[in-house]
Design a protein around this motif. Structure first.
Motif, short mmCIF file in Angstrom:
data_model
loop_
_atom_site.label_atom_id
_atom_site.label_comp_id
_atom_site.label_asym_id
_atom_site.label_seq_id
_atom_site.Cartn_x
_atom_site.Cartn_y
_atom_site.Cartn_z
N GLY A 68 2.04 -0.17 -3.17
CA GLY A 68 2.25 -1.21 -4.15
C GLY A 68 3.72 -1.58 -4.24
N ARG A 69 4.07 -2.33 -5.30
CA ARG A 69 5.45 -2.72 -5.51
C ARG A 69 5.90 -2.24 -6.89
NH1 ARG A 69 6.99 -3.25 -0.77
NH2 ARG A 69 8.94 -4.11 -1.63
N GLN A 126 -2.21 0.22 -13.51
CA GLN A 126 -3.36 -0.52 -13.02
C GLN A 126 -3.73 -1.72 -13.89
OE1 GLN A 126 -6.06 0.60 -10.40
NE2 GLN A 126 -4.10 1.22 -9.58
N SER A 164 -2.39 -5.25 -13.00
CA SER A 164 -2.83 -5.60 -11.64
C SER A 164 -4.32 -5.94 -11.60
CB SER A 164 -2.53 -4.45 -10.69
OG SER A 164 -1.15 -4.35 -10.43
N SER A 182 4.99 -2.40 -12.37
CA SER A 182 4.53 -2.15 -11.01
C SER A 182 3.32 -3.01 -10.71
CB SER A 182 4.17 -0.67 -10.81
OG SER A 182 5.27 0.17 -11.07
N LEU A 183 3.10 -3.25 -9.45
CA LEU A 183 1.94 -4.01 -8.98
C LEU A 183 1.23 -3.20 -7.91
CD1 LEU A 183 3.61 -7.50 -8.44
CD2 LEU A 183 2.32 -6.77 -10.45
N THR A 184 -0.10 -3.22 -7.91
CA THR A 184 -0.83 -2.60 -6.82
C THR A 184 -0.71 -3.47 -5.57
OG1 THR A 184 -2.93 -3.71 -7.28
CG2 THR A 184 -2.49 -1.65 -8.46
N LYS A 185 -1.04 -2.87 -4.45
CA LYS A 185 -0.98 -3.60 -3.18
C LYS A 185 -1.84 -4.86 -3.22
CE LYS A 185 -0.39 -4.22 1.32
NZ LYS A 185 0.90 -4.61 1.90
N HIS A 211 -0.86 0.73 2.11
CA HIS A 211 -1.42 0.71 0.75
C HIS A 211 -0.33 0.72 -0.32
CE1 HIS A 211 -5.15 1.70 2.81
NE2 HIS A 211 -5.81 1.65 1.68
N THR A 228 -2.78 -6.70 -5.77
CA THR A 228 -2.24 -7.74 -6.62
C THR A 228 -1.07 -8.43 -5.96
OG1 THR A 228 -3.03 -6.64 -8.60
CG2 THR A 228 -1.24 -8.20 -8.89
N SER A 283 -4.71 1.44 -4.86
CA SER A 283 -4.15 0.18 -4.36
C SER A 283 -5.04 -1.01 -4.65
CB SER A 283 -3.94 0.27 -2.85
OG SER A 283 -5.20 0.36 -2.19
#
Length: 486
Positions: free
Chosen positions: A89-90, A285, A288, A45-48, A87, A50, A370
């Motif tokens: 993420g992906r 986290q 990211s 996963s990626l934060t918004k 906010h 990143t 995020s």
């Protein structure tokens, strides 16, 4: 001739840093211990923020299909819909896909990656760092002006530099695996179970499901003796479902340890990513925040080796990013206690659930999760954007009629001065090798107004007009040095 920078570690952080350095004009080589790229999908996963960092360099599309990720803090869901800004993420981004995308970018820019090279020692002088490595052809050595450790939580660079790694010891153990051939209800943000147990199941790609298990009382595991049966047995005890028939593609374990390095720079040696901070991956986290370390450091270190950096620029990396790592370690400890303490924590969970129904608390927590809430002390003033990242989706109409989002103007890795007044652009003359100057008008009105904005290469707002007390000339000198006048 010595290199400008040796980066140790070809994970997402090391590759992102190599790309940022190369964009800035530095001569970079990456040393990687593994002989071939990993096929593991540890980070998924990626934060918004990143995702925005990748978009700033035109890289986001190279990740392939992704989907919005739900937000939570310690298992307490955060409803992002009422917030004024997106906010989300992906998720569904296997780490090997991120690394493949970044490697193509980095090598396309001209940086060199040397695989099968394990750094064993280094010696620092007043002028350079001499690095010793062991590889398939035997020992080798190379010198560079700076050495950056992006080599993970067990960082050899950090240990060789004698940099402390304070924080909490791991008390709880977690098992994780990527499995095919199974069907189970998805629990994308995890599901709390009685007594302090937790399970998670999320889709990756090609029929792969990421499984995470923590059984109450589960101690840290010995990675060397871990088997898929250990995970499948725990899952069955907690859910009654059997995963034993699944095909395990990857198996790992982690703990709830949270640490942040005592310093991010010691002389000519710097740290980024997991080398500088670790925390349980359940918060999605680590990767990211590490990529954001690289985006913060890259342009500053490139400016230093190229010779135009103003005094103290490289020191702002530690000053800005170490507090982020320390807050991350604190947040991770809080989230783990909230999630896994058991029924004794239920009253706190209920209060947290009530609080996040209000926009203020929800926005604050969402900003932490995020990373959109990261704010640096970049100047004196009242404009709400000062010190925050510039929203990269905001569109401009340029003087030639072209419409472009801000992210599209940051592809070069330069700083950016956007102004509605062509006369203001003359104050930045002579900085064109490190600062792009754009004249245009905003397609969406800002409130308060924004006639001009100075954006650093990492996307953060260093100056606005109106709203900043500092003069533009002084702010330009602080971040971009002395103009090259002919």
């Amino acid at each position: 001739m010595p290199r400008d920078v040796i980066v140790v570690g070809a994970g997402p952080v090391g590759l992102m840093l190599a790309g940022e350095l190369t964009l800035g004009g530095a001569d970079v080589v990456v040393y990687e211990r593994l002989a071939a790229p990993a096929r593991e999908s540890r980070g998924a996963s990626l934060t918004k923020r990143t995702a925005e960092c990748f978009d700033q360099r035109g890289l986001l599309g190279g990740l392939g299909p992704t989907e919005p990720a739900d937000a939570h803090f310690g298992g307490v869901p955060i409803d992002l819909a009422p917030l004024a800004e997106d906010h989300h993420g992906r998720r569904g981004v296997p780490q090997f896909r991120t690394e493949r995308m970044l490697e193509e970018w980095v090598t396309g820019l001209g940086a060199e990656i040397r695989r099968g090279q394990e750094v064993t020692a280094f010696e620092e002088t007043d002028e350079a760092v001499r690095v010793l490595a062991a590889g398939p052809d035997g020992p080798a050595e190379e010198s560079a002006a700076y050495l950056v450790g992006c080599d993970g939580g067990r960082s050899s660079v950090r240990k060789l530099a004698g940099i402390g790694f304070p924080g909490s010891e791991g008390r709880r153990g977690f098992l994780s695996a990527d499995v095919t051939g199974i069907e189970t209800r998805k629990r994308r943000i995890g599901e709390n179970l009685p007594g302090g147990s937790m399970i998670m199941a999320m889709d990756l790609e090609n029929g792969v499901t990421r499984i995470v298990v923590h059984e109450a009382g589960m101690a840290p595991h010995d990675r060397a003796s871990l088997t898929y049966t250990d995970l499948a047995d725990a899952w069955q005890r907690l859910t009654g479902e059997s995963l034993h028939h699944g095909e395990c593609r990857w198996l790992g374990c982690f703990t709830d340890a949270s640490r942040s390095a005592a310093v991010y720079r010691r002389g000519r040696v710097l740290l980024a990513g997991d080398s500088a901070h670790i925390q349980p991956p359940a918060m999605a986290q680590g990767l990211s925040v590490g990529v954001q370390d690289a985006v913060n450091l890259g342009w500053k270190l490139a400016a230093t080796v190229r010779g135009w950096a103003p005094e103290g620029l490289i020191d702002t990396y530690d000053a800005e990013r170490r507090p982020v790592g320390e807050q991350l370690a604190r947040n991770a400890r809080a989230a783990i206690e909230l999630r896994l303490t058991g029924e004794d924590m239920d009253p706190v969970r209920e209060i947290m659930g009530e609080l996040v129904r209000h926009e203020g608390p929800a926005g604050h927590l969402a900003g932490m999760v995020s990373n959109l809430g990261v704010r640096y002390e970049l100047g004196k003033g009242e404009h709400p954007l000062l010190g925050l990242r510039m929203p990269p989706g905001r569109e401009l109409t340029l003087t030639d009629g072209t419409v472009t989002p801000v992210a599209g103007l940051l592809r070069t890795g330069h700083g950016l001065l956007i102004t509605t007044d062509p006369a203001l652009a003359r104050l930045a003359e002579g900085l064109e090798d490190r600062l792009d100057i754009v004249t245009g008008t905003w397609n969406q009105a800002y409130e308060p107004g924004l006639d001009a904005v100075l954006i650093r290469p990492d996307g953060y707002v260093a100056w606005t007009s109106p709203g900043t007390t500092d003069e533009l000339t002084g702010t330009l000198a602080r971040w971009f040095g002395t103009a090259q006048r002919s």
